[in-house]
Motif scaffolding. Sequence first.
Motif, short mmCIF file in Angstrom:
data_model
loop_
_atom_site.label_atom_id
_atom_site.label_comp_id
_atom_site.label_asym_id
_atom_site.label_seq_id
_atom_site.Cartn_x
_atom_site.Cartn_y
_atom_site.Cartn_z
N TYR A 1 0.66 -1.19 0.05
CA TYR A 1 0.12 0.11 -0.11
C TYR A 1 0.82 1.31 -0.40
N ASN A 2 2.12 1.22 0.19
CA ASN A 2 3.19 2.30 -0.02
C ASN A 2 2.81 3.05 1.31
N ILE A 3 2.67 2.47 2.41
CA ILE A 3 2.55 3.48 3.59
C ILE A 3 3.72 3.06 4.55
N PRO A 4 4.41 4.36 4.70
CA PRO A 4 5.65 4.23 5.51
C PRO A 4 5.26 3.86 7.26
N VAL A 5 6.50 3.11 7.43
CA VAL A 5 6.19 2.38 8.94
C VAL A 5 7.47 3.44 9.78
N ILE A 6 6.75 3.64 10.89
CA ILE A 6 7.66 4.16 12.04
C ILE A 6 7.66 3.22 13.13
N GLU A 7 8.69 2.82 13.52
CA GLU A 7 8.80 1.55 14.63
C GLU A 7 8.85 2.43 16.03
N ASP A 8 7.85 1.88 16.78
CA ASP A 8 8.01 2.45 18.36
C ASP A 8 8.92 1.15 18.78
N ALA A 9 10.14 1.40 19.08
CA ALA A 9 11.06 0.39 19.50
C ALA A 9 11.43 0.63 20.91
N CYS A 10 10.45 1.58 21.61
CA CYS A 10 11.20 2.07 22.67
C CYS A 10 11.28 1.19 23.95
N GLN A 11 10.44 -0.04 23.95
CA GLN A 11 10.61 -1.05 24.89
C GLN A 11 11.45 -2.24 24.22
N SER A 12 12.16 -2.10 23.09
CA SER A 12 12.59 -3.26 22.71
C SER A 12 14.12 -3.02 21.99
N ILE A 13 14.87 -2.25 22.96
CA ILE A 13 16.12 -2.08 21.94
C ILE A 13 17.09 -3.77 22.15
#
Length: 365
Positions: free
Chosen positions: A148-160
């Motif tokens: 769908y050509n939708i960008p992804v911003i990952e919330d990796a705050c709990q997963s370093i």
Amino acid sequence: MKINYSYLKRQFKDADDLWNKLKKFVQTGDFTLGKELKIFEENFAKLIGTEYAVGVNSGTDAIKLPLKYLNLKEGDEVITAANTFVATIGAINELGVKIVFVDCDDTFCMNVDQIEDKINEKTKAIVPVHFTGYMTNMPKLNKISEKYNIPVIEDACQSILGSIDNKKAGTWGLAGAFSLHPLKNINVWSDGGVIVTNDADVYKNMLLLRNHGLKDRDNVEILGYNSRLDTFQAVVGNWLLPDAVNISNKRIKNAHYLDKHLKKIPQIKIPPRPENYRIVYHLYIVFADKRNELLDFCIKNGIEAKVHYPIPIYRQKALSHLKYVKGDFPITDLHAEKIITFPCDQHRTQEELDYIISVVKKFYS
Ligand SMILES: *Cc1c(COP(=O)(O)O)cnc(C)c1O
């Protein structure tokens, strides 16, 4: 035995060499951006395996600034998880867009099979949350994002340092957001956050956005924010980063030990532990029968167990304008009644882990 949830006193008990570094740093007067921050960003990018890392003032801003890059407009929609920490929602909300939730699955991350139903022409970003130290199913999510050509911003705050097939959290999307909050797995002495990306244009934009949009002292390229990572905290970060891998290894070891013993108790259900996932256990959560009674029993017996969270974000008063009601996200609802979090960080001793196991056993016997 008394087992407090916070381990910060233990973590910074022997920090004399850090105090010495800070003393030297204060003499330099290099308090804004500067050398220590540059070193921190280079080391952070190396740790995660991205081209770039940009220090910002919080994990919240580490989500907000990449979303800002996407030029979202009022009426646009952003898809995220129904059971995240409020910071994810606060960050998205600042863009003035509509927040669209999807339910989670037993990994506590969004059920990516439900995303396509929520996509329409207004959908402009997806923000998966790698909640509790798990990973969202990013191989599947990225296929949807590409379709769908939708960008992804990952919330990796709990997963370093979490990963799937050795590909780390924060490296799957256009950008990844990390928090350096004192309670996160890599923690400084105040607030802080980091944005990682492999995209040179995003990188350049993040450098501008976090520093008032200033290209140099005299030229304002775009309007931005004051969202620099405090250079003092970068010194703390530089002291901690060499230990990052050990910290997550120790958490994983402790979690596996708890898993091994708790899974023998029929009233406890361990979440799935897929072999190709590296789960970094920011939170160690299991499903428990008679959860509220167990929680009380643990607290009475000195174990500061917790629930993350008893009221899911989608049902909080502050979001009532979105008109979601209980039952809209049944797995998230079910979890809110069944989940319990036990202390399982890198500072737990064998005796403490054994004590947790024995108290849970005693409750059900
Ligand atoms: C901690 C956290 C954040 C960011 O929090 P800050 O306190 O702003 O650093 C964002 N999302 C999740 C899921 C978090 O746990």
